[in-house]
Motif scaffolding. Sequence first.
Motif, PDB file in Angstrom:
ATOM      1  N   PHE A   1       0.793  -1.231   0.079  1.00  0.00           N
ATOM      2  CA  PHE A   1      -0.054  -0.086  -0.141  1.00  0.00           C
ATOM      3  C   PHE A   1       0.957   1.327   0.103  1.00  0.00           C
ATOM      4  CE2 PHE A   1      -2.861  -3.282   1.633  1.00  0.00           C
ATOM      5  CZ  PHE A   1      -3.918  -3.407   0.673  1.00  0.00           C
TER       6      PHE A   1
ATOM      7  N   PHE B   1      -6.164   4.332  -5.435  1.00  0.00           N
ATOM      8  CA  PHE B   1      -6.679   3.311  -4.680  1.00  0.00           C
ATOM      9  C   PHE B   1      -8.379   3.646  -4.847  1.00  0.00           C
ATOM     10  CE2 PHE B   1      -8.360   1.456  -0.836  1.00  0.00           C
ATOM     11  CZ  PHE B   1      -7.927   0.238  -0.973  1.00  0.00           C
TER      12      PHE B   1
ATOM     13  N   LEU C   1     -10.355  -0.042  -5.820  1.00  0.00           N
ATOM     14  CA  LEU C   1     -11.104  -0.672  -5.229  1.00  0.00           C
ATOM     15  C   LEU C   1     -12.385  -0.771  -5.931  1.00  0.00           C
ATOM     16  CD1 LEU C   1     -10.384  -1.896  -2.414  1.00  0.00           C
ATOM     17  CD2 LEU C   1     -11.603   0.064  -1.401  1.00  0.00           C
TER      18      LEU C   1
ATOM     19  N   TYR D   1     -18.609  -3.149  -4.812  1.00  0.00           N
ATOM     20  CA  TYR D   1     -17.782  -2.353  -3.622  1.00  0.00           C
ATOM     21  C   TYR D   1     -18.703  -1.613  -3.036  1.00  0.00           C
ATOM     22  CZ  TYR D   1     -14.991   0.665  -0.853  1.00  0.00           C
ATOM     23  OH  TYR D   1     -14.303   1.417   0.173  1.00  0.00           O
TER      24      TYR D   1
ATOM     25  N   GLY E   1      -7.791  -0.392   9.030  1.00  0.00           N
ATOM     26  CA  GLY E   1      -7.481  -0.434   7.735  1.00  0.00           C
ATOM     27  C   GLY E   1      -8.541   0.641   6.891  1.00  0.00           C
TER      28      GLY E   1
ATOM     29  N   SER F   1      -7.728   3.089   4.952  1.00  0.00           N
ATOM     30  CA  SER F   1      -7.338   3.502   3.632  1.00  0.00           C
ATOM     31  C   SER F   1      -7.610   4.994   3.387  1.00  0.00           C
ATOM     32  CB  SER F   1      -7.792   2.678   2.345  1.00  0.00           C
ATOM     33  OG  SER F   1      -7.538   1.314   2.658  1.00  0.00           O
TER      34      SER F   1
ATOM     35  N   ASP G   1      -4.675   2.935   9.991  1.00  0.00           N
ATOM     36  CA  ASP G   1      -3.774   2.511   8.788  1.00  0.00           C
ATOM     37  C   ASP G   1      -2.525   2.692   9.006  1.00  0.00           C
ATOM     38  OD1 ASP G   1      -5.428   1.834   5.896  1.00  0.00           O
ATOM     39  OD2 ASP G   1      -3.138   1.903   6.036  1.00  0.00           O
ATOM     40  N   ASN G   2      -1.686   1.860   8.412  1.00  0.00           N
ATOM     41  CA  ASN G   2      -0.123   1.845   8.665  1.00  0.00           C
ATOM     42  C   ASN G   2       0.502   2.507   7.307  1.00  0.00           C
ATOM     43  OD1 ASN G   2      -0.277  -0.556   7.134  1.00  0.00           O
ATOM     44  ND2 ASN G   2       0.971  -1.788   8.478  1.00  0.00           N
TER      45      ASN G   2
ATOM     46  N   ALA H   1      -0.717   3.513  12.561  1.00  0.00           N
ATOM     47  CA  ALA H   1      -0.283   2.394  13.360  1.00  0.00           C
ATOM     48  C   ALA H   1      -0.570   1.193  12.665  1.00  0.00           C
ATOM     49  CB  ALA H   1      -0.896   2.493  14.746  1.00  0.00           C
ATOM     50  N   ASP H   2       0.046   0.051  13.303  1.00  0.00           N
ATOM     51  CA  ASP H   2       0.072  -1.357  12.931  1.00  0.00           C
ATOM     52  C   ASP H   2      -1.507  -1.664  13.891  1.00  0.00           C
ATOM     53  OD1 ASP H   2       1.411  -3.852  12.029  1.00  0.00           O
ATOM     54  OD2 ASP H   2      -0.209  -4.390  13.273  1.00  0.00           O
ATOM     55  N   LEU H   3      -2.360  -2.358  13.203  1.00  0.00           N
ATOM     56  CA  LEU H   3      -3.500  -2.474  13.820  1.00  0.00           C
ATOM     57  C   LEU H   3      -3.367  -3.395  15.181  1.00  0.00           C
ATOM     58  CD1 LEU H   3      -5.960  -3.774  10.918  1.00  0.00           C
ATOM     59  CD2 LEU H   3      -5.607  -1.539  12.028  1.00  0.00           C
TER      60      LEU H   3
ATOM     61  N   ASN I   1     -13.481  -3.227   6.392  1.00  0.00           N
ATOM     62  CA  ASN I   1     -13.691  -3.642   5.215  1.00  0.00           C
ATOM     63  C   ASN I   1     -12.387  -4.235   4.353  1.00  0.00           C
ATOM     64  OD1 ASN I   1     -16.539  -3.873   5.291  1.00  0.00           O
ATOM     65  ND2 ASN I   1     -16.639  -1.770   4.800  1.00  0.00           N
ATOM     66  N   TYR I   2     -12.099  -5.392   4.011  1.00  0.00           N
ATOM     67  CA  TYR I   2     -10.994  -5.850   3.233  1.00  0.00           C
ATOM     68  C   TYR I   2      -9.762  -5.463   3.762  1.00  0.00           C
ATOM     69  CZ  TYR I   2     -14.914  -6.969   0.167  1.00  0.00           C
ATOM     70  OH  TYR I   2     -16.122  -7.645  -0.257  1.00  0.00           O
ATOM     71  N   THR I   3      -9.446  -5.878   5.161  1.00  0.00           N
ATOM     72  CA  THR I   3      -8.332  -5.728   5.830  1.00  0.00           C
ATOM     73  C   THR I   3      -7.655  -6.777   6.499  1.00  0.00           C
ATOM     74  OG1 THR I   3      -8.985  -3.371   5.718  1.00  0.00           O
ATOM     75  CG2 THR I   3      -7.294  -4.282   7.207  1.00  0.00           C
TER      76      THR I   3
ATOM     77  N   GLN J   1      -8.000  -9.778   5.872  1.00  0.00           N
ATOM     78  CA  GLN J   1      -7.176 -10.712   4.707  1.00  0.00           C
ATOM     79  C   GLN J   1      -5.741 -10.509   4.693  1.00  0.00           C
ATOM     80  OE1 GLN J   1      -9.677  -9.663   1.426  1.00  0.00           O
ATOM     81  NE2 GLN J   1      -8.796  -7.807   0.767  1.00  0.00           N
ATOM     82  N   PHE J   2      -5.166  -9.403   5.025  1.00  0.00           N
ATOM     83  CA  PHE J   2      -3.837  -8.852   4.954  1.00  0.00           C
ATOM     84  C   PHE J   2      -3.124  -9.158   6.207  1.00  0.00           C
ATOM     85  CE2 PHE J   2      -5.749  -6.114   1.541  1.00  0.00           C
ATOM     86  CZ  PHE J   2      -5.102  -6.734   0.495  1.00  0.00           C
TER      87      PHE J   2
HETATM   88  N1  LIG Z   1      -1.307  -4.445   9.759  1.00  0.00           N
HETATM   89  C1  LIG Z   1      -1.772  -3.257   9.429  1.00  0.00           C
HETATM   90  N2  LIG Z   1      -2.000  -2.378  10.395  1.00  0.00           N
HETATM   91  C2  LIG Z   1      -2.719  -1.314   9.592  1.00  0.00           C
HETATM   92  N3  LIG Z   1      -3.176  -1.035   8.401  1.00  0.00           N
HETATM   93  C3  LIG Z   1      -3.177  -2.026   7.728  1.00  0.00           C
HETATM   94  C4  LIG Z   1      -2.260  -3.203   8.180  1.00  0.00           C
HETATM   95  N4  LIG Z   1      -2.400  -4.096   6.823  1.00  0.00           N
HETATM   96  C5  LIG Z   1      -2.888  -3.382   6.075  1.00  0.00           C
HETATM   97  N5  LIG Z   1      -3.375  -2.351   6.267  1.00  0.00           N
HETATM   98  C6  LIG Z   1      -4.126  -1.406   5.793  1.00  0.00           C
HETATM   99  O1  LIG Z   1      -5.536  -2.038   5.283  1.00  0.00           O
HETATM  100  C7  LIG Z   1      -5.895  -1.360   3.923  1.00  0.00           C
HETATM  101  C8  LIG Z   1      -6.550  -2.511   3.223  1.00  0.00           C
HETATM  102  S1  LIG Z   1      -7.703  -1.926   2.012  1.00  0.00           S
HETATM  103  C9  LIG Z   1      -9.249  -1.363   3.051  1.00  0.00           C
HETATM  104  C10 LIG Z   1     -10.150  -0.863   2.368  1.00  0.00           C
HETATM  105  C11 LIG Z   1     -10.845   0.133   3.205  1.00  0.00           C
HETATM  106  N6  LIG Z   1     -11.390  -0.471   4.025  1.00  0.00           N
HETATM  107  C12 LIG Z   1     -12.324   0.700   2.173  1.00  0.00           C
HETATM  108  O2  LIG Z   1     -13.244   0.129   2.324  1.00  0.00           O
HETATM  109  O3  LIG Z   1     -12.088   1.854   1.705  1.00  0.00           O
HETATM  110  C13 LIG Z   1      -8.169  -3.116   1.139  1.00  0.00           C
HETATM  111  C14 LIG Z   1      -7.494  -3.757  -0.034  1.00  0.00           C
HETATM  112  O4  LIG Z   1      -6.782  -2.832  -0.553  1.00  0.00           O
HETATM  113  O5  LIG Z   1      -8.037  -4.802  -0.619  1.00  0.00           O
HETATM  114  C15 LIG Z   1      -4.612  -0.564   3.346  1.00  0.00           C
HETATM  115  O6  LIG Z   1      -5.032   0.898   3.561  1.00  0.00           O
HETATM  116  C16 LIG Z   1      -3.633  -1.100   4.224  1.00  0.00           C
HETATM  117  O7  LIG Z   1      -2.465  -0.058   4.228  1.00  0.00           O
END
Ligand SMILES: Nc1ncnc2c1ncn2[C@@H]1O[C@H](C[S@+](CC[C@H]([NH3+])C(=O)[O-])CC(=O)[O-])[C@@H](O)[C@H]1O
Length: 235
Positions: free
Chosen positions: A16, A24, A28, A35, A60, A62, A84-85, A109-111, A125-127, A129-130
Motif C-alpha cells: 500500500f 486506490f 477498489l 464495492y 484499515g 485507507s 492504517d499503517n 499504526a499497526d492494527l 472492510n477488506y483488511t 485478509q492482509f
Molecule cells: N497491519 C496493518 N495495520 C494497519 N493497516 C493495515 C495493516 N495491514 C494492512 N493495512 C491497511 O489496510 C488497508 C486495506 S484496503 C481497505 C479498504 C478500506 N477499508 C475501504 O473500504 O475503503 C483493502 C484492499 O486494498 O483490498 C490498506 O490501506 C492497508 O494499508
Amino acid sequence: MVDKVFEKSIIKQFEFDEEVASVFDDMLNRSVPFYKEMQRLSINFACNFLEENDKVYDLGCSTASTLIELSKHCEHNLELIGIDNSSAMLNRAAKKAKAFGVDIELINADLHDVEYANAKLILSNYTLQFIRPLQREKLVKKVFDSLKEEGIFIFSEKVISSNSKLNKQSIDEYYEFKKTQGYSEFEISQKREALENVLIPYTEEENRKMILDAGFSHCETIFKWVNFATFIAIK
Ligand SMILES: Nc1ncnc2c1ncn2[C@@H]1O[C@H](C[S@+](CC[C@H]([NH3+])C(=O)[O-])CC(=O)[O-])[C@@H](O)[C@H]1O
Ligand SMILES: O=C(O)C(=O)Cc1ccccc1
C-alpha cells in the motif's frame, strides 16, 4: 486517477505505497465486485445500532471513504477513528475528510498496536485478509474485548471455497468481472502474483469460526458475491 499499477512488469509484492494510494479509490471500485453496495449495506446496518456520541473505529481505513460516508448517512454525532499503517493512504484520508468537513481522528499504526476501548462499532472492510493467520485471530479477539456490550463488528473479506471445483470457478468468475472493469489479462495475472502470500483469504466457515471463537454471540453474512463477503458480528 485511473489504476494502471499492474500494466507494467512488477517484481515486488503488493504494497500500500504511494503509487497504489494515488489510484486506490479507482482500484477498489474496479477490483471489488459491488464495492459501493457493500459499503452502503455496511453503513446502513451500522447506523441501525448507533447512538449519539458512539465511538467508531475503521481498521484499515485507507482513504477514509467508509467513515466519511458513515458520517454523511448517520443522524447521530459520532466519534470517528481511522487506523492504517500506510502514510500514503492516511495523507489522502486527511485531505478527503477535510474537503468533506468530517472530523476523523486518523492514527498511523499497526492494527495490533492500538487500544480500541469502548467502541460501539468496529469496521474493517477488506483488511483482515492482509493480517497473517494467528495474528488475525488475536486481532479479532482484541476487537471483541474492545467492544461495548452488544457492540458490533462489520467486516468484509475475499473468501475461498473448500470445494476445489467451486473455488476454481469462483476465481474464473472474478477474473471475468475484472475484465469487464477494463483490466487486461496481463494486469490481472500480475496483480495475482503480487498478492500471493500477502492477501490470505479464509473460507466463509473459517471466518465465522474465528468470530464465534473470539466470543461473539452472533455472526451473519449480510452480503456475498461469489468470493467476496461481508459479515456482521454481534457481541
Ligand atoms: N497491519 C496493518 N495495520 C494497519 N493497516 C493495515 C495493516 N495491514 C494492512 N493495512 C491497511 O489496510 C488497508 C486495506 S484496503 C481497505 C479498504 C478500506 N477499508 C475501504 O473500504 O475503503 C483493502 C484492499 O486494498 O483490498 C490498506 O490501506 C492497508 O494499508
Ligand atoms: O484485485 C484483486 O485481485 C483482489 O484480489 C482484490 C483486491 C482489491 C484491492 C486491493 C487488493 C486486493
